[in-house]
Every structure is written in structure tokens, then in C-alpha cells.
Design a protein around this motif. Sequence first.
Motif, mmCIF file in Angstrom:
data_model
loop_
_atom_site.group_PDB
_atom_site.id
_atom_site.type_symbol
_atom_site.label_atom_id
_atom_site.label_comp_id
_atom_site.label_asym_id
_atom_site.label_seq_id
_atom_site.Cartn_x
_atom_site.Cartn_y
_atom_site.Cartn_z
ATOM 1 N N ASP A 36 0.764 -1.211 0.039
ATOM 2 C CA ASP A 36 0.046 -0.043 -0.021
ATOM 3 C C ASP A 36 0.891 1.206 0.063
ATOM 4 O O ASP A 36 0.504 2.144 -0.795
ATOM 5 N N ASP A 37 2.103 1.146 0.973
ATOM 6 C CA ASP A 37 2.685 2.424 0.929
ATOM 7 C C ASP A 37 3.218 2.572 -0.426
ATOM 8 O O ASP A 37 3.817 3.724 -0.898
ATOM 9 N N ALA A 38 4.165 1.524 -1.023
ATOM 10 C CA ALA A 38 4.720 1.597 -2.251
ATOM 11 C C ALA A 38 3.572 2.062 -3.394
ATOM 12 O O ALA A 38 4.145 2.994 -4.229
ATOM 13 N N ALA A 39 2.383 1.855 -3.420
ATOM 14 C CA ALA A 39 1.354 2.081 -4.647
ATOM 15 C C ALA A 39 1.178 3.715 -4.363
ATOM 16 O O ALA A 39 1.498 4.313 -5.459
ATOM 17 N N LEU A 40 1.180 4.040 -3.141
ATOM 18 C CA LEU A 40 1.084 5.696 -3.152
ATOM 19 C C LEU A 40 2.437 6.355 -3.584
ATOM 20 O O LEU A 40 2.550 7.248 -4.312
ATOM 21 N N ARG A 41 3.395 5.822 -2.834
ATOM 22 C CA ARG A 41 4.861 6.522 -3.307
ATOM 23 C C ARG A 41 5.085 6.499 -4.931
ATOM 24 O O ARG A 41 5.587 7.302 -5.295
ATOM 25 N N PHE B 134 -6.850 -0.880 -3.412
ATOM 26 C CA PHE B 134 -6.199 -2.291 -3.998
ATOM 27 C C PHE B 134 -7.162 -2.955 -4.581
ATOM 28 O O PHE B 134 -8.722 -3.070 -4.365
ATOM 29 N N LEU B 135 -6.821 -3.830 -5.775
ATOM 30 C CA LEU B 135 -7.859 -4.508 -6.472
ATOM 31 C C LEU B 135 -7.585 -5.917 -6.533
ATOM 32 O O LEU B 135 -8.386 -6.624 -6.084
ATOM 33 N N VAL C 20 -2.032 -4.910 -7.574
ATOM 34 C CA VAL C 20 -2.618 -3.816 -8.664
ATOM 35 C C VAL C 20 -4.041 -3.162 -7.868
ATOM 36 O O VAL C 20 -4.556 -3.459 -7.165
ATOM 37 N N TYR C 21 -3.546 -1.597 -8.028
ATOM 38 C CA TYR C 21 -4.435 -0.717 -7.740
ATOM 39 C C TYR C 21 -4.997 0.331 -8.688
ATOM 40 O O TYR C 21 -4.779 0.254 -9.855
ATOM 41 N N GLU C 22 -5.886 1.075 -8.124
ATOM 42 C CA GLU C 22 -6.398 1.949 -9.283
ATOM 43 C C GLU C 22 -6.677 3.394 -7.978
ATOM 44 O O GLU C 22 -6.553 3.339 -6.975
ATOM 45 N N VAL C 23 -6.343 4.463 -8.941
ATOM 46 C CA VAL C 23 -6.264 5.729 -8.294
ATOM 47 C C VAL C 23 -6.999 6.823 -9.354
ATOM 48 O O VAL C 23 -6.734 6.754 -10.449
#
Length: 171
Positions: free
Chosen positions: A78-83, A99-100, A117-120
Amino acid sequence: MSSADEILDIVDEQDRVIGQSPRGEAYAKGLRHRCVFIEARDAEGRLFVHRRTPTKLVFPSHYDMFVGGVVGAGESYDDAALREAEEELGVSGLPRPTFLFKFLHDDGAGHAWWSSVYEVRCELPVNPQVDEIAWYGFLSEAEVERRLTDWAWAPDGLAAYEHLKTLRAAG
């Protein structure tokens, strides 16, 4: 420190940490590690698509429909996704990516990583990193689909995209 010197957690088939290694060594030896993929859409719902720079360690000059990258040693997905989303898009203050799903990408040729895999939604003006992104645009889903056979896509991003399409089609 160069990106090749960044320390990564090395993981097993169940995504459990079994060691650490510099990124360059992990790539050279085909060691399984962790990555994040973030689908970024603008206020109109268009997908952020970019061409990677020719200096990237893997898949140089390929197109991708995700921003993202490796998860550092001891860092959460989660932290890596935002960064990674903020770094690659060149913004700050993004909402935390949602998170997906997670899958193991393994092409059988030494490229293996657990992929979260994420979405934003990015409604901020983007200023992508020039050392990461050679070209970018926000494209409609239909335009992305038209380009799938025309452009050379990063295989891991293409795999994530196909998984995501299947997930969304299943409802």
C-alpha cells in the motif's frame, strides 16, 4: 544511490520474504520480488498511458497502462503504491490507491514478481518523471484497446491489464 542499488525483499511462491538483494542483482539473477501497478485515471475517466524511457532496467521503451514499480525492502504494498503513483505522475496529495488484486507475474524467462494492482483517480495536473517516462497521455479505454496490437507493451503491465479486464467483466 542508483535504482540498481535499491534493496528489495526477495520472496517465495507464497509471497513470504526469504531474503534481500539489490535490485540490479535481483533482476540479473531472476530473483522473485514485489511490485505495484497503479491504474491512474483522470477526472474524465481516461487512463494514464506512457512509454517507458530507453534507460529502464526492464522493458525499456515499452508502453504501459500502469504506473508503479518495485516495493522496497520492508515497505508495504500500500505504501509503495502511493509512493510510486506520486513519483511517476509527479504529483503530491493523491488519495491512497485502492487495492484491486494480486497475482504472480512469471514469464518463465527470469522475470518473476508478485504484483499488487491498484487504481487511483488523479485529478491533479501531472508532471511525470522524465527519467521514467518518455511520453504520456490520458487515453480512453477504446483508444487503449485499439493500441494493444500497434504498440510494444510492457508484458507485466499487459498481463495486469488482462487480469483487470477479466475481473471487471466478471462483475
